[in-house]
Design a protein around this motif. Structure first.
Motif, PDB file in Angstrom:
ATOM      1  N   ARG A 277     -12.021   7.394   1.015  1.00  0.00           N
ATOM      2  CA  ARG A 277     -12.102   6.717  -0.290  1.00  0.00           C
ATOM      3  C   ARG A 277     -11.132   5.540  -0.345  1.00  0.00           C
ATOM      4  N   LEU A 278      -9.904   5.760   0.142  1.00  0.00           N
ATOM      5  CA  LEU A 278      -8.909   4.682   0.161  1.00  0.00           C
ATOM      6  C   LEU A 278      -9.358   3.543   1.065  1.00  0.00           C
ATOM      7  N   HIS A 279      -9.898   3.887   2.229  1.00  0.00           N
ATOM      8  CA  HIS A 279     -10.383   2.861   3.163  1.00  0.00           C
ATOM      9  C   HIS A 279     -11.545   2.081   2.549  1.00  0.00           C
TER      10      HIS A 279
ATOM     11  N   VAL B 270      -7.413   8.434  -7.999  1.00  0.00           N
ATOM     12  CA  VAL B 270      -8.662   8.907  -7.385  1.00  0.00           C
ATOM     13  C   VAL B 270      -8.921  10.358  -7.775  1.00  0.00           C
TER      14      VAL B 270
ATOM     15  N   LEU C  72     -10.306  11.779   0.940  1.00  0.00           N
ATOM     16  CA  LEU C  72      -9.407  10.856   0.235  1.00  0.00           C
ATOM     17  C   LEU C  72      -9.088   9.645   1.106  1.00  0.00           C
TER      18      LEU C  72
ATOM     19  N   THR D 104       0.838  -1.203   0.000  1.00  0.00           N
ATOM     20  CA  THR D 104       0.000   0.000   0.000  1.00  0.00           C
ATOM     21  C   THR D 104       0.870   1.250   0.000  1.00  0.00           C
TER      22      THR D 104
ATOM     23  N   LEU E 189       0.725   4.077  -2.966  1.00  0.00           N
ATOM     24  CA  LEU E 189      -0.142   5.150  -2.484  1.00  0.00           C
ATOM     25  C   LEU E 189      -0.210   6.324  -3.453  1.00  0.00           C
TER      26      LEU E 189
ATOM     27  N   VAL F 250      -3.714   2.718   5.252  1.00  0.00           N
ATOM     28  CA  VAL F 250      -3.310   4.116   5.095  1.00  0.00           C
ATOM     29  C   VAL F 250      -3.833   4.915   6.281  1.00  0.00           C
TER      30      VAL F 250
ATOM     31  N   LEU G   1      -0.838   9.594   4.720  1.00  0.00           N
ATOM     32  CA  LEU G   1      -1.545  10.290   3.644  1.00  0.00           C
ATOM     33  C   LEU G   1      -1.077  11.728   3.464  1.00  0.00           C
TER      34      LEU G   1
ATOM     35  N   CYS H 101      -2.369   5.470  -6.404  1.00  0.00           N
ATOM     36  CA  CYS H 101      -3.783   5.445  -6.014  1.00  0.00           C
ATOM     37  C   CYS H 101      -4.335   6.846  -5.819  1.00  0.00           C
ATOM     38  N   LEU H 102      -3.592   7.719  -5.171  1.00  0.00           N
ATOM     39  CA  LEU H 102      -4.051   9.094  -4.963  1.00  0.00           C
ATOM     40  C   LEU H 102      -4.240   9.818  -6.291  1.00  0.00           C
TER      41      LEU H 102
ATOM     42  N   LEU I 277      -7.961  -0.163   1.292  1.00  0.00           N
ATOM     43  CA  LEU I 277      -6.609   0.223   1.699  1.00  0.00           C
ATOM     44  C   LEU I 277      -6.653   0.861   3.084  1.00  0.00           C
TER      45      LEU I 277
END
Length: 129
Positions: A35-37, A20, A32, A9, A13, A44, A49, A16-17, A41
């Protein structure tokens, strides 16, 4: 001990950021993180973050703007820049190639993986089949 998922992760990261922000548009840190959770994920944490977002801003991949809060403090919104879009495209291509390699080596794709290479599927020299 760090789990493999937590290490993976951290490694992806940024990708992914950027993804998104590209798909969903500008957002603030807490959203954010949510959204990751929601995507699974949950390793994080805010302490991971926010430094990542700061680095992306320093590198010109995201821009930062403050907006006034309706009934509380203002929020810092992060949005993708042209540099961020370029970087996202580059990292997507690199991820696709890396993912394919790992998948083949791990033997997860039917018909590929562990059976590839010299001597695959044959008895070793001196072995009786």
């Amino acid at each position: 001990m760090t789990t493999p998922q937590a290490a993976w992760t951290r490694a992806v990261l940024t990708l992914c950021l950027l993804g998104v922000l590209d798909r969903e548009g500008p957002s603030y840190g807490y959203a954010l993180l949510g959204r990751l959770h929601a995507a699974g994920l949950d390793a994080v944490k805010p302490a991971t973050l926010y430094p990542a977002l700061t680095r992306l801003a320093e590198e010109g991949a995201v821009d930062v703007r403050w907006t006034a809060g309706e009934q509380g403090p203002g929020r810092k919104y992060y949005g993708l820049t042209d540099e961020g879009r370029r970087r996202l495209a580059e990292q997507r291509a690199a991820w696709t190639a890396f993912h394919g390699t790992v998948t083949r080596l791990a033997g997860e794709v039917e018909g590929e993986g562990a059976k590839e290479g010299p001597g695959a599927g044959t008895a070793a020299e001196g072995d009786e089949a």
